[in-house]
Design an enzyme around this catalytic site. Structure first.
Site, mmCIF file in Angstrom:
data_model
loop_
_atom_site.group_PDB
_atom_site.id
_atom_site.type_symbol
_atom_site.label_atom_id
_atom_site.label_comp_id
_atom_site.label_asym_id
_atom_site.label_seq_id
_atom_site.Cartn_x
_atom_site.Cartn_y
_atom_site.Cartn_z
ATOM 1 N N GLU A 79 0.825 -1.217 0.000
ATOM 2 C CA GLU A 79 0.000 0.000 0.000
ATOM 3 C C GLU A 79 0.857 1.264 0.000
ATOM 4 O O GLU A 79 0.535 2.240 -0.688
ATOM 5 C CB GLU A 79 -0.947 0.013 1.209
ATOM 6 N N ARG A 83 0.425 3.685 -3.305
ATOM 7 C CA ARG A 83 -0.252 4.964 -3.053
ATOM 8 C C ARG A 83 0.749 6.102 -2.892
ATOM 9 O O ARG A 83 0.661 7.116 -3.575
ATOM 10 C CB ARG A 83 -1.137 4.865 -1.808
ATOM 11 N N GLU A 358 -12.239 -0.567 -10.256
ATOM 12 C CA GLU A 358 -11.796 -1.520 -11.282
ATOM 13 C C GLU A 358 -12.718 -1.599 -12.506
ATOM 14 O O GLU A 358 -12.247 -1.798 -13.631
ATOM 15 C CB GLU A 358 -11.635 -2.918 -10.669
ATOM 16 N N THR A 444 -0.915 0.477 -10.221
ATOM 17 C CA THR A 444 -2.180 -0.154 -9.851
ATOM 18 C C THR A 444 -3.039 0.740 -8.949
ATOM 19 O O THR A 444 -4.140 0.359 -8.574
ATOM 20 C CB THR A 444 -1.945 -1.556 -9.240
#
Length: 458
Positions: A79, A83, A358, A444
């Protein structure tokens, strides 16, 4: 929508990780190990490309004055990388402003101890505290663990396989090859040697022995972005990383052969695999795969290209059905293809929607690669549903049940809503040259990183 989400975050939660829009306060959580401002870092590039200049300056000022990297606490390597590192790198590449580069490099160094394992495959949790002397009796900093819930101290495929894009850029910007070496290590070495059941990659691997811990295969959570980063590593290398391309092609072939199924009602979906037994469900997270397969198909040989574009469109259509068949026109966390039920959640625990990106991510890719107007229509349905069911007085909130038109809200405006969901929706309605797929690869978390066009070197 972006301005509304940002303004409320700024007013009620600036510096916290996320906004709680119902109670009008901030949330810190335990994923980021003492780091703060996840929504700021995740929102920077979206604010910039939407030309929300004043709001971008507010976010930049917070990074300059308040973003503290000298923190202690256990963080998710995955993460923090997607991020924070991704958001800082993308904003640096878009703006050229040094503060984003220096913060990314400083934070990147704090992640390196996670790779100190016998195989070089990183563990999932890193203590971000300063690396210093360690004693048996004091809490150690710069040390890593595996997630308590991960099977028998294993590392997770989607976590150790989702570092490559960011770490290559850290090496390029710093001139220090260590980042690229660490992130490249798991791919060719351990993963090409280890036996893959039916050519599939299970979700759990031991960072000590380099062998699979159990045989659960999923294109959704735990597996998803491993596959995404294979094709994107090849694209980012200007199509030179042939090893990543071959791993992607072989993995997709195994997925097509063993996991892609068609329901009685004619919907194509990707099942999960548990030790040879198929589980006929698809998670919302797996809905990114339509976009990924389309992106890969664009660069395949003619026969494969056509087959993969059709597969991508079919999967994206199935994910659209999971939205269309709900009362709110938003999709559930997971949906099943059991007797009598198709593309619907059958368990109470899977009916929630937490502002996930998504499905609209796949709409954006399919629009860019086919220009079929239905993808824009489908995207607009999502915009209307978000406005109707997720917008509250002070921001946007997830909902607990997509099958009721009076949903209860979960009181969380996820940082990825600003990084991904709104960015992909915006790009769906932009001209193709805004963050062109020829020049940018999205990590992603939807943070754009430049493709390394080596032939254009000055």
């Amino acid at each position: 929508m972006m301005k509304f989400a940002w303004d409320n975050y700024k007013q009620y939660a600036l510096g916290k990780n996320e906004l709680r829009p119902l109670t009008k306060n901030g949330h810190i959580g335990n994923m980021f190990g003492g780091l703060r401002g996840a929504t700021v870092i995740d929102a920077l590039d979206t604010l910039y490309i939407m030309e929300l200049e004043e709001e971008f300056q507010e976010a930049k000022e917070w990074v300059e004055k308040s973003f503290d990297l000298n923190v202690n606490g256990e963080a998710s390597l995955f993460e923090v990388n997607i991020r924070y590192i991704g958001g800082l790198l993308a904003t640096y590449y878009l703006t050229g402003e040094e503060v984003f580069k220096s913060k990314a490099l400083e934070l990147g160094e704090k992640l390196l101890p996670a790779f100190n394992t016998p195989t070089g495959i990183p563990r999932g949790v890193i203590n971000l505290g300063r690396q210093g002397t360690r004693s048996l009796f004091s809490p150690c900093s710069g040390m890593s663990w595996s997630w308590g819930w991960a099977s028998a101290g294993s590392s997770i495929l989607a976590e150790f396989g989702t570092l490559h894009l960011e770490f290559l850029h850290l090496s390029e910007l710093s001139g220090n090859p260590v980042f690229a070496e660490k992130a490249s290590n798991p791919h060719p070495g351990v993963l090409s040697r280890v036996e893959k059941p039916q050519g599939l990659y299970p979700n759990f691997l031991s960072p000590v022995t380099g062998s699979w811990v159990q045989h659960h295969v999923s294109i959704g959570g735990l597996g998803d972005s491993f596959y995404e980063y294979l094709i994107k590593s090849w694209l980012m290398s200007d199509k030179k990383d042939s090893e990543a391309k071959k791993m992607y092609d072989d993995a997709l072939e195994a997925i097509e052969k063993h996991l892609v199924k068609k329901s009685a009602g004619g919907l194509t979906y990707i099942a999960e695999w548990r030790g040879g037994i198929l589980d006929h469900k698809m998670g919302h997270l797996a809905c990114f795969s339509g976009g990924m397969i389309a992106l890969g198909a664009e660069h395949a040989a003619e026969e494969r290209r056509q087959r993969h574009m059709e597969l991508a469109a079919e999967i994206t259509s199935t994910c659209h059905e999971s939205y269309a068949r709900s009362d709110t026109k938003l999709g559930p966390e997971a949906f099943r293809f059991d007797a009598g039920s198709e593309a619907m959640a059958t368990r109470l625990s899977e009916r929630y929607y937490i502002l996930r990106p998504e499905v609209v991510e796949s709409y954006m890719y399919l629009w860019r690669l086919t220009h079929d107007p239905k993808y824009r229509h489908w995207g607009w349905e999502v915009v209307k549903a978000l406005e109707k069911h997720c917008r509250v007085e002070a921001g946007f909130s997830g909902i607990r049940d997509v099958y009721t038109t009076t949903p209860s809200h979960d009181n969380m405006q996820q940082s990825f809503f600003l990084a991904e969901t709104l960015k992909y929706l915006y790009l769906l309605f932009c001209e193709d040259d805004v963050l062109s797929l020829e020049d940018w690869v999205f990590n992603t978390e939807a943070h754009p990183l430049p493709i390394n066009h080596t032939d254009f070197k000055a």
